[in-house]
Design an enzyme around this catalytic site. Structure first.
Site, PDB file in Angstrom:
ATOM      1  N   LYS A   1      18.737   7.935   0.400  1.00 29.38           N
ATOM      2  CA  LYS A   1      17.966   7.850   1.636  1.00 29.38           C
ATOM      3  C   LYS A   1      17.138   6.570   1.614  1.00 29.38           C
ATOM      4  O   LYS A   1      16.317   6.368   0.730  1.00 29.38           O
ATOM      5  CB  LYS A   1      17.036   9.047   1.819  1.00 29.38           C
ATOM      6  CG  LYS A   1      16.493   9.058   3.259  1.00 29.38           C
ATOM      7  CD  LYS A   1      15.216   9.826   3.457  1.00 29.38           C
ATOM      8  CE  LYS A   1      13.968   9.081   3.125  1.00 29.38           C
ATOM      9  NZ  LYS A   1      13.636   7.957   4.027  1.00 29.38           N
TER      10      LYS A   1
ATOM     11  N   GLU B   1       9.334   6.634 -10.058  1.00 30.24           N
ATOM     12  CA  GLU B   1       8.730   5.315 -10.267  1.00 30.24           C
ATOM     13  C   GLU B   1       7.678   5.171  -9.172  1.00 30.24           C
ATOM     14  O   GLU B   1       8.005   5.038  -7.998  1.00 30.24           O
ATOM     15  CB  GLU B   1       9.823   4.242 -10.216  1.00 30.24           C
ATOM     16  CG  GLU B   1       9.454   3.015 -10.998  1.00 30.24           C
ATOM     17  CD  GLU B   1       8.733   2.016 -10.127  1.00 30.24           C
ATOM     18  OE1 GLU B   1       7.480   2.079 -10.090  1.00 30.24           O
ATOM     19  OE2 GLU B   1       9.406   1.210  -9.478  1.00 30.24           O
TER      20      GLU B   1
ATOM     21  N   CYS C   1       4.768  -2.393  -6.746  1.00 27.39           N
ATOM     22  CA  CYS C   1       4.119  -1.309  -7.495  1.00 27.39           C
ATOM     23  C   CYS C   1       3.465  -1.851  -8.751  1.00 27.39           C
ATOM     24  O   CYS C   1       2.466  -1.315  -9.214  1.00 27.39           O
ATOM     25  CB  CYS C   1       5.131  -0.229  -7.831  1.00 27.39           C
ATOM     26  SG  CYS C   1       6.604  -0.881  -8.589  1.00 27.39           S
TER      27      CYS C   1
ATOM     28  N   LYS D   1      -4.103  -0.272   6.704  1.00 25.66           N
ATOM     29  CA  LYS D   1      -4.623   0.261   5.442  1.00 25.66           C
ATOM     30  C   LYS D   1      -5.229  -0.866   4.592  1.00 25.66           C
ATOM     31  O   LYS D   1      -6.304  -0.726   4.001  1.00 25.66           O
ATOM     32  CB  LYS D   1      -3.488   0.960   4.670  1.00 25.66           C
ATOM     33  CG  LYS D   1      -3.957   1.617   3.393  1.00 25.66           C
ATOM     34  CD  LYS D   1      -2.804   2.022   2.488  1.00 25.66           C
ATOM     35  CE  LYS D   1      -3.168   1.664   1.058  1.00 25.66           C
ATOM     36  NZ  LYS D   1      -2.069   1.667   0.133  1.00 25.66           N
TER      37      LYS D   1
ATOM     38  N   GLU E   1      -4.595   1.687  -5.240  1.00 26.88           N
ATOM     39  CA  GLU E   1      -3.528   0.720  -5.004  1.00 26.88           C
ATOM     40  C   GLU E   1      -3.677   0.188  -3.571  1.00 26.88           C
ATOM     41  O   GLU E   1      -3.694   0.962  -2.621  1.00 26.88           O
ATOM     42  CB  GLU E   1      -2.191   1.434  -5.175  1.00 26.88           C
ATOM     43  CG  GLU E   1      -1.019   0.505  -5.188  1.00 26.88           C
ATOM     44  CD  GLU E   1       0.278   1.225  -5.557  1.00 26.88           C
ATOM     45  OE1 GLU E   1       0.463   2.371  -5.124  1.00 26.88           O
ATOM     46  OE2 GLU E   1       1.105   0.608  -6.247  1.00 26.88           O
TER      47      GLU E   1
HETATM   48  P1  ADP Z   1       4.939   4.410   1.223  1.00 26.15           P
HETATM   49  O1  ADP Z   1       3.640   5.127   1.453  1.00 26.15           O
HETATM   50  O2  ADP Z   1       4.797   3.176   0.431  1.00 26.15           O
HETATM   51  O3  ADP Z   1       5.801   4.251   2.432  1.00 26.15           O
HETATM   52  P2  ADP Z   1       6.336   6.722   0.316  1.00 26.15           P
HETATM   53  O4  ADP Z   1       6.244   7.277  -1.046  1.00 26.15           O
HETATM   54  O5  ADP Z   1       5.779   7.531   1.429  1.00 26.15           O
HETATM   55  O6  ADP Z   1       5.723   5.301   0.199  1.00 26.15           O
HETATM   56  O7  ADP Z   1       7.846   6.384   0.689  1.00 26.15           O
HETATM   57  C1  ADP Z   1       8.851   6.108  -0.237  1.00 26.15           C
HETATM   58  C2  ADP Z   1      10.096   6.860   0.170  1.00 26.15           C
HETATM   59  O8  ADP Z   1       9.805   8.247   0.140  1.00 26.15           O
HETATM   60  C3  ADP Z   1      10.587   6.563   1.591  1.00 26.15           C
HETATM   61  O9  ADP Z   1      11.996   6.565   1.594  1.00 26.15           O
HETATM   62  C4  ADP Z   1      10.056   7.752   2.370  1.00 26.15           C
HETATM   63  O10 ADP Z   1      10.795   8.040   3.520  1.00 26.15           O
HETATM   64  C5  ADP Z   1      10.180   8.855   1.354  1.00 26.15           C
HETATM   65  N1  ADP Z   1       9.305  10.017   1.606  1.00 26.15           N
HETATM   66  C6  ADP Z   1       8.104  10.044   2.216  1.00 26.15           C
HETATM   67  N2  ADP Z   1       7.630  11.310   2.296  1.00 26.15           N
HETATM   68  C7  ADP Z   1       8.562  12.118   1.734  1.00 26.15           C
HETATM   69  C8  ADP Z   1       8.684  13.534   1.522  1.00 26.15           C
HETATM   70  N3  ADP Z   1       7.739  14.384   1.931  1.00 26.15           N
HETATM   71  N4  ADP Z   1       9.794  13.996   0.911  1.00 26.15           N
HETATM   72  C9  ADP Z   1      10.756  13.153   0.484  1.00 26.15           C
HETATM   73  N5  ADP Z   1      10.710  11.814   0.668  1.00 26.15           N
HETATM   74  C10 ADP Z   1       9.635  11.292   1.280  1.00 26.15           C
END
Ligand code: ADP
Length: 499
Positions: A191, A267, A301, A351, A398
């Protein structure tokens, strides 16, 4: 869907978006719901294209395809050499399409085109070649057990790998996930991040042109709480690999454990110390600390986001760090010589500006920057704070943006304690020519990577991952193979043990 309009002094040919659908079982398909979402150009906030919005049903379709390709298809059954050759052919195709993929990456993410074309895409190609090299060198052991037994271990692919990647390095993250998974003979559902769906699906199409069988690599675009969560909690996914924020890492780990206990590698975030000792080459440390923070618009990161400077060189360092940040070239990432483009989207942009305001309010000294850059798009001025104290939120949280926080220290024990006083433990930089100092620090710091007199060195063979809440497991290198392999012990009774 629009076509990229060449900017003044263009360094790339105009590119258009070819693929906006999901790639499932080797076919481009719309989302089952028929829904789409817009992906935006961070230079302007304008729509680049409307992308199929994958959700639970699409993840189900993709996982079924991957399941079938694993259980019945040729991929895990062909010789490792054949798999290796397909991955190598893909790497060649990727290399031939570097300009186009780099342009998609810049358009979607905002990173400087020159960096994408000269660094990120070549590193992606290298990563796939590295793992293609591993494909036919994966094997088990013969074990000298007690008793009349012949014992061996088989290293088998784990099955269907679910992978969730972020938006900061879309192609590189694609390679860290897909490279080892496919080399080991698994099948994949990946995804992509909703901010940057364009490049991975383009690359996956090339993989099929290289001879990858249908269903082995499925790409679903969509949002985290819907498509991402469906993948993390799917009962037919055998392994989950995630890169993203620590908060989301906790969610996916919980979804994985509540469903089928699939093993999870994570990660996650960081707040990495960059330690400049009193004997350091200050000019080199300034330059590398600058790139350790500002590279990729600060969206790394492992950004060296706590710059600890010894008191004896502190004033000189702050002055030079400020001058360097003021010199940083910010602008349209498609132009020649641009070091910094816009942040990926308005959420990140807002942010970061909030973090900057909190730095000012908490009493840190704003040396330069501190506001948006220009009046259009998501550009932020390179920002440097000095006199930062450990308890300030800019020293703890962060920021994921172009903001350097400089802190003063007096001695080694103190900087070790303060560096380790973080929930994160991803990386650290050490600047010294004193061997004892380097050895002491590199052993004492609770981090997954220590760079000494260098930073951000990301060879395909070097493992990467975090201590503490920066994650678990290691990606890249030999270490990533174990994320995608099962170990089976085979014990055979010996009829004539004396032989
Ligand atoms: P950021 O805040 O930097 O966008 P995220 O950790 O939210 O980082 O996003 C990293 C990945 O995790 C993206 O592909 C996002 O769509 C996915 N993601 C965000 N929320 C969820 C969730 N509840 N379950 C699974 N994947 C998620």
């Amino acid at each position: 869907n629009s076509t990229l309009v060449a900017v003044e002094e263009p360094i790339i040919p105009p590119v258009s978006v070819k693929h906006t659908q999901l790639l499932i079982n080797g076919q481009f398909v719309d989302a089952a719901s028929g829904k789409t979402f817009p992906t935006l150009d961070p230079r302007t906030g304008e729509v680049i294209a409307h992308i199929a919005e994958g959700d639970v049903e699409d993840v189900n379709r993709a996982v079924s395809a991957a399941r079938k390709a694993f259980d019945e298809g040729p991929w895990p059954r062909m010789t490792a050499y054949e798999r290796s050759r397909i991955i190598l052919r893909f790497a060649d195709l990727l290399e031939q399409h570097t300009d186009e993929i780099a342009a998609l990456e810049t358009w979607d993410n905002g990173k400087p085109y020159e960096q994408a074309a000269k660094t990120e895409i070549p590193m992606t190609v290298r990563l796939f070649r590295y793992y293609a090299g591993w494909a036919d060198k994966i094997h088990g052991l013969t074990v000298p057990a007690d008793g009349p037994y012949h014992v061996q271990t088989l290293h088998e692919p784990i099955g269907v790998a679910g992978q969730i990647i972020p938006w900061n390095f879309p192609m590189l993250m694609f390679s860290w996930k897909v490279g080892p998974a496919l080399a080991c003979g698994n099948t994949v559902v990946i995804k992509t991040a909703e901010q940057t769906p364009l490049s991975a699906v383009y690359a996956a199409k090339l993989f099929h042109e290289a001879g990858l069988p249908d269903g082995v690599l499925n790409v679903v675009s969509g949002f985290g709480p819907t498509a991402g969560a469906a993948l993390a909690s799917h009962m037919e996914v055998d392994k989950l690999a995630f890169t993203g924020s620590t908060d989301t890492g906790k969610i996916v780990l919980e979804l994985a454990s509540k469903s089928n206990l699939k093993p999870v590698t994570l990660e996650l975030g960081g707040k990495s110390p960059f330690i400049v000792c009193e004997d350091a080459d200050v000019d080199q440390a300034v330059e590398l600390s600058h790139s350790a923070v500002f590279f990729n618009q600060g969206q790394c990161c492992c950004a060296g986001s706590r710059t600890f400077v010894h008191e004896h060189v502190y004033n000189e360092f702050v002055e030079k760090a400020r001058a360097r940040a003021m010199n940083r070239s910010v602008g349209d990432p498609f132009k020649v010589g641009i070091e910094q483009g816009p942040q990926v989207d308005s959420d990140q942009f807002e942010k970061i500006l909030r973090c900057i305001r909190s730095g000012v309010e908490s009493g840190a000294v704003l040396e330069t920057g501190g506001d948006r850059f220009g009046s259009n798009g998501y550009y932020i001025q390179p920002t440097v704070f000095s006199n930062v104290q450990d308890e300030m939120s800019i020293a703890k949280e962060e920021i994921f943006g172009p903001v350097q926080s400089i802190l003063k220290f007096k001695d080694l024990d103190e900087v070790i304690k303060r560096s380790n006083n973080s929930r994160y433990g991803l990386a650290a930089g050490i600047f010294t020519h004193n061997l004892d100092t380097a050895n002491t620090l590199s052993r004492a710091l609770k981090v997954g990577t220590v760079w000494i007199n260098c930073y951000d060195v990301f060879d395909a063979a070097i493992p990467f991952g975090g201590y503490k809440m920066s994650g678990n497991g290691r990606e890249k290198g030999i270490y990533s193979l174990s994320n995608y392999l099962q170990v089976k012990a085979v014990v055979t009774a010996l009829k004539n043990p004396s032989w």
